[in-house]
Enzyme design. Structure first.
Site, PDB file in Angstrom:
ATOM      1  N   HIS A 305       0.856  -1.186   0.000  1.00  0.00           N
ATOM      2  CA  HIS A 305       0.000   0.000   0.000  1.00  0.00           C
ATOM      3  C   HIS A 305       0.885   1.227   0.000  1.00  0.00           C
ATOM      4  O   HIS A 305       1.947   1.223   0.628  1.00  0.00           O
ATOM      5  CB  HIS A 305      -0.894  -0.010   1.256  1.00  0.00           C
ATOM      6  CG  HIS A 305      -2.032   0.950   1.170  1.00  0.00           C
ATOM      7  ND1 HIS A 305      -1.905   2.278   1.480  1.00  0.00           N
ATOM      8  CD2 HIS A 305      -3.318   0.769   0.775  1.00  0.00           C
ATOM      9  CE1 HIS A 305      -3.066   2.878   1.294  1.00  0.00           C
ATOM     10  NE2 HIS A 305      -3.939   1.993   0.867  1.00  0.00           N
ATOM     11  N   ASP A 362      -8.014  -5.212   0.467  1.00  0.00           N
ATOM     12  CA  ASP A 362      -8.513  -6.041  -0.633  1.00  0.00           C
ATOM     13  C   ASP A 362      -8.121  -7.498  -0.514  1.00  0.00           C
ATOM     14  O   ASP A 362      -8.687  -8.350  -1.193  1.00  0.00           O
ATOM     15  CB  ASP A 362      -7.986  -5.501  -1.969  1.00  0.00           C
ATOM     16  CG  ASP A 362      -8.630  -4.178  -2.299  1.00  0.00           C
ATOM     17  OD1 ASP A 362      -9.851  -4.065  -2.087  1.00  0.00           O
ATOM     18  OD2 ASP A 362      -7.926  -3.268  -2.739  1.00  0.00           O
TER      19      ASP A 362
HETATM   20  N1  ACO Z   1       3.961  -7.775  -4.778  1.00  0.00           N
HETATM   21  C1  ACO Z   1       5.291  -7.771  -5.001  1.00  0.00           C
HETATM   22  N2  ACO Z   1       6.068  -6.682  -4.925  1.00  0.00           N
HETATM   23  C2  ACO Z   1       5.477  -5.526  -4.617  1.00  0.00           C
HETATM   24  C3  ACO Z   1       4.101  -5.441  -4.353  1.00  0.00           C
HETATM   25  C4  ACO Z   1       3.337  -6.625  -4.443  1.00  0.00           C
HETATM   26  N3  ACO Z   1       2.014  -6.593  -4.226  1.00  0.00           N
HETATM   27  N4  ACO Z   1       3.767  -4.157  -4.074  1.00  0.00           N
HETATM   28  C5  ACO Z   1       4.897  -3.469  -4.135  1.00  0.00           C
HETATM   29  N5  ACO Z   1       5.945  -4.280  -4.468  1.00  0.00           N
HETATM   30  C6  ACO Z   1       7.355  -3.892  -4.591  1.00  0.00           C
HETATM   31  C7  ACO Z   1       7.562  -3.106  -5.896  1.00  0.00           C
HETATM   32  O1  ACO Z   1       7.951  -3.968  -6.951  1.00  0.00           O
HETATM   33  C8  ACO Z   1       8.670  -2.158  -5.497  1.00  0.00           C
HETATM   34  O2  ACO Z   1       9.881  -2.858  -5.546  1.00  0.00           O
HETATM   35  P1  ACO Z   1      11.256  -2.088  -5.960  1.00  0.00           P
HETATM   36  O3  ACO Z   1      11.474  -1.057  -4.882  1.00  0.00           O
HETATM   37  O4  ACO Z   1      12.280  -3.166  -5.953  1.00  0.00           O
HETATM   38  O5  ACO Z   1      11.000  -1.477  -7.298  1.00  0.00           O
HETATM   39  C9  ACO Z   1       8.376  -1.841  -4.038  1.00  0.00           C
HETATM   40  O6  ACO Z   1       7.636  -2.964  -3.528  1.00  0.00           O
HETATM   41  C10 ACO Z   1       7.557  -0.562  -3.835  1.00  0.00           C
HETATM   42  O7  ACO Z   1       6.367  -0.675  -4.613  1.00  0.00           O
HETATM   43  P2  ACO Z   1       5.729   0.517  -5.429  1.00  0.00           P
HETATM   44  O8  ACO Z   1       4.878  -0.035  -6.529  1.00  0.00           O
HETATM   45  O9  ACO Z   1       6.771   1.505  -5.795  1.00  0.00           O
HETATM   46  O10 ACO Z   1       4.805   1.135  -4.303  1.00  0.00           O
HETATM   47  P3  ACO Z   1       3.586   2.084  -4.549  1.00  0.00           P
HETATM   48  O11 ACO Z   1       3.357   2.782  -3.260  1.00  0.00           O
HETATM   49  O12 ACO Z   1       3.808   2.920  -5.761  1.00  0.00           O
HETATM   50  O13 ACO Z   1       2.383   1.085  -4.890  1.00  0.00           O
HETATM   51  C11 ACO Z   1       0.565  -0.412  -4.683  1.00  0.00           C
HETATM   52  C12 ACO Z   1       1.436   0.646  -3.973  1.00  0.00           C
HETATM   53  C13 ACO Z   1       0.063   0.126  -6.050  1.00  0.00           C
HETATM   54  C14 ACO Z   1      -0.681  -0.666  -3.834  1.00  0.00           C
HETATM   55  C15 ACO Z   1       1.399  -1.698  -4.869  1.00  0.00           C
HETATM   56  O14 ACO Z   1       1.829  -2.177  -3.620  1.00  0.00           O
HETATM   57  C16 ACO Z   1       0.616  -2.767  -5.630  1.00  0.00           C
HETATM   58  O15 ACO Z   1       0.605  -2.765  -6.862  1.00  0.00           O
HETATM   59  N6  ACO Z   1      -0.045  -3.730  -4.891  1.00  0.00           N
HETATM   60  C17 ACO Z   1      -0.877  -4.735  -5.504  1.00  0.00           C
HETATM   61  C18 ACO Z   1      -2.215  -4.122  -5.949  1.00  0.00           C
HETATM   62  C19 ACO Z   1      -3.131  -3.825  -4.757  1.00  0.00           C
HETATM   63  O16 ACO Z   1      -3.300  -4.645  -3.859  1.00  0.00           O
HETATM   64  N7  ACO Z   1      -3.766  -2.635  -4.797  1.00  0.00           N
HETATM   65  C20 ACO Z   1      -4.752  -2.247  -3.757  1.00  0.00           C
HETATM   66  C21 ACO Z   1      -4.280  -1.056  -2.997  1.00  0.00           C
HETATM   67  S1  ACO Z   1      -5.367  -0.732  -1.665  1.00  0.00           S
HETATM   68  C22 ACO Z   1      -6.682   0.031  -2.340  1.00  0.00           C
HETATM   69  O17 ACO Z   1      -6.673   0.675  -3.339  1.00  0.00           O
HETATM   70  C23 ACO Z   1      -7.939  -0.138  -1.627  1.00  0.00           C
END
Ligand code: ACO
Length: 425
Positions: A305, A362
């Site tokens: 998140h 979620d």
């Molecule tokens: N699985 C594996 N790796 C992940 C995940 C995941 N679910 N989420 C983040 N990471 C990793 C990224 O690859 C990144 O790695 P890096 O630093 O080596 O590049 C690091 O963790 C940081 O992730 P970002 O995408 O930069 O974080 P951001 O804050 O931009 O994204 C997000 C947050 C979009 C929620 C992301 O964690 C994600 O895509 N999760 C899965 C989708 C999800 O569950 N969305 C619901 C959000 S809650 C809501 O809207 C109600």
């Protein structure tokens, strides 16, 4: 006395006021930054930007705390129903008995949609995603309720807010019934908000729907948990649309569109598909490795998140509620078993620990919806019904804010400059 930060650029020093909220990090007031330095601030994804002041919702992502108007989400889930929480978000205080009654009456008064709006549904394909229908039909409300479009009249703003909260469950249930070829439902105002929604979803003219109180309570919990979440992507979209003085129905339609994406509200749909794809507890390690690999686009849906770098408090509540509902309905779901094991393995894995990736709301909501026999395509729609309260509360707050201006970010231009015009003939 206002604290100030000093920033020196190319030998020139400027002072930037530091604003203090009631809780949360201090904020640099950079409103005059461009004027004073000729520079913009670069912040893609707004990871360091406070776009507004707000007194509605507070999140402490490091501690896993979520407050609506100062009240912990755990207390609200335990002690309130959804309309009480809606009142709290809109007006800032929990309602007393008289306020609660009058709010409920007003919401009930507005649950029906204009009869002509019903014919809109016939224009959609039966296999349309219900979120596509929601975007269209909610936007179309602007064409029907002309007496609540004056955004400068607080009374009209209030009527529009009540209309949106009241009509969203009706429109959502209509979208579902249109897809399954059933007659479009009408609300029954003697029911509670959640009961009414369930009844409109599942009752058909030939067979009444028996409302199970366990399911109605679970639906109320889902609505409360999703009601607001400060300046997330869809709420910021609503505020940005509203900043141009667009009408509230159009603004909420823009919020629905933003919510639809799988990185935001669409994630619970993605979680169920992922759990089905994993298929068995024995396959979990393979998927964990895939989620960690830089060469694989697979991510653990429902994990991570932008704000929570700790367990999402909503995930904790819904995880427990999910267990309770399955127990009370005497159901078992193999996907819950996979989810619990996946969570347990991921939370011990150094990759997820280092990146502070925890289950978000979620992760368990999809399993909960499945237990309530809500079809997958309706997951995000239900999220949008609940979040309408937050969107409209935030929109109202923005409209009353004297510092409000049209939202207009700038950019770091990296394209071509000053090309000599040439067109091949
Ligand atoms: N699985 C594996 N790796 C992940 C995940 C995941 N679910 N989420 C983040 N990471 C990793 C990224 O690859 C990144 O790695 P890096 O630093 O080596 O590049 C690091 O963790 C940081 O992730 P970002 O995408 O930069 O974080 P951001 O804050 O931009 O994204 C997000 C947050 C979009 C929620 C992301 O964690 C994600 O895509 N999760 C899965 C989708 C999800 O569950 N969305 C619901 C959000 S809650 C809501 O809207 C109600």
């Amino acid at each position: 006395m206002t604290r100030k930060a000093t920033i020196t650029i190319d030998g020139k020093t400027i002072e930037v006021p530091i604003l203090k909220g009631s809780c949360g990090p201090d904020v640099l007031d950079i409103r005059n930054f461009y004027q004073e330095t000729g520079m913009f601030c670069y912040d893609p994804g707004f990871t360091s930007t406070a776009s507004c002041t707000s007194s509605i919702t507070y999140i402490n992502g490091d501690k896993g705390v979520l407050l609506y108007r100062g009240y912990p989400i755990e207390d609200l889930v335990e002690k309130c129903d959804f309309l009480e929480v809606a009142y709290l978000l809109l007006y800032g205080e929990l309602p007393d008995i008289a306020q609660k009654e009058s709010f409920e009456q007003s919401i009930n008064h507005h649950t029906m949609v204009h009869e002509q709006l019903r014919s809109f549904f016939q224009g959609f394909r039966r296999d349309a995603h219900p979120m596509a229908i929601m975007v269209g039909v909610v936007g179309a409300l602007s064409a029907f309720y002309h007496d609540s479009l004056d955004i400068y009249d607080p009374q009209q703003r209030e009527i529009a807010s009540h209309r949106l909260i009241a009509k969203m469950p009706t429109i959502a249930a209509m979208a579902y019934n249109y897809a399954r070829g059933c007659p479009l439902p009408y609300p029954k105002n003697q029911l509670t908000y959640s009961q009414n929604f369930l009844n409109m979803m599942f009752a058909i003219p030939s067979e009444p729907y028996q409302i199970n109180p366990v399911i109605a309570r679970a639906m109320d919990i889902i609505f409360i948990l999703h009601a607001d979440h400060e300046q997330n992507a869809s709420t910021s979209t609503v505020r940005l649309a509203g900043s141009s003085q667009a009408n509230p129905f159009a603004c909420i339609a823009s919020g629905i569109a933003a919510l639809w994406g799988p990185a935001h509200g669409g994630a619970n749909e993605a979680v169920l598909s992922m759990l089905k794809q994993i298929g068995s507890v024995k396959n979990i390690p393979e998927y964990i490795e895939r989620a960690k690999s830089k060469n694989d686009s697979f991510r653990l849906s429902g994990f991570g998140h932008r704000v929570y770098k700790n367990y999402d408090p909503r995930a904790r509540i819904i995880r427990k509620a999910c267990h309770d509902v399955l127990d009370q309905l005497k159901l078992s779901d193999p996907l819950l078993e996979i989810a619990l094991e996946l969570e347990s393995i991921a939370l011990k894995d150094p990759y997820f620990i280092e990146k502070k990736l925890y289950p978000n709301v979620d992760f368990y909501s999809g399993i909960m919806f499945k237990a309530l026999e809500i079809p997958t395509s309706m997951f995000t729609v239900i999220f949008s019904v609940a979040r309408t309260v937050g969107w409209i509360a935030q929109w109202n707050e923005m409209m009353a804010d004297p510092a409000q201006k049209i939202g207009r970010p700038r950019q770091l231009y990296v394209g071509e400059k000053n090309r000599t015009f040439f067109k091949s003939t």
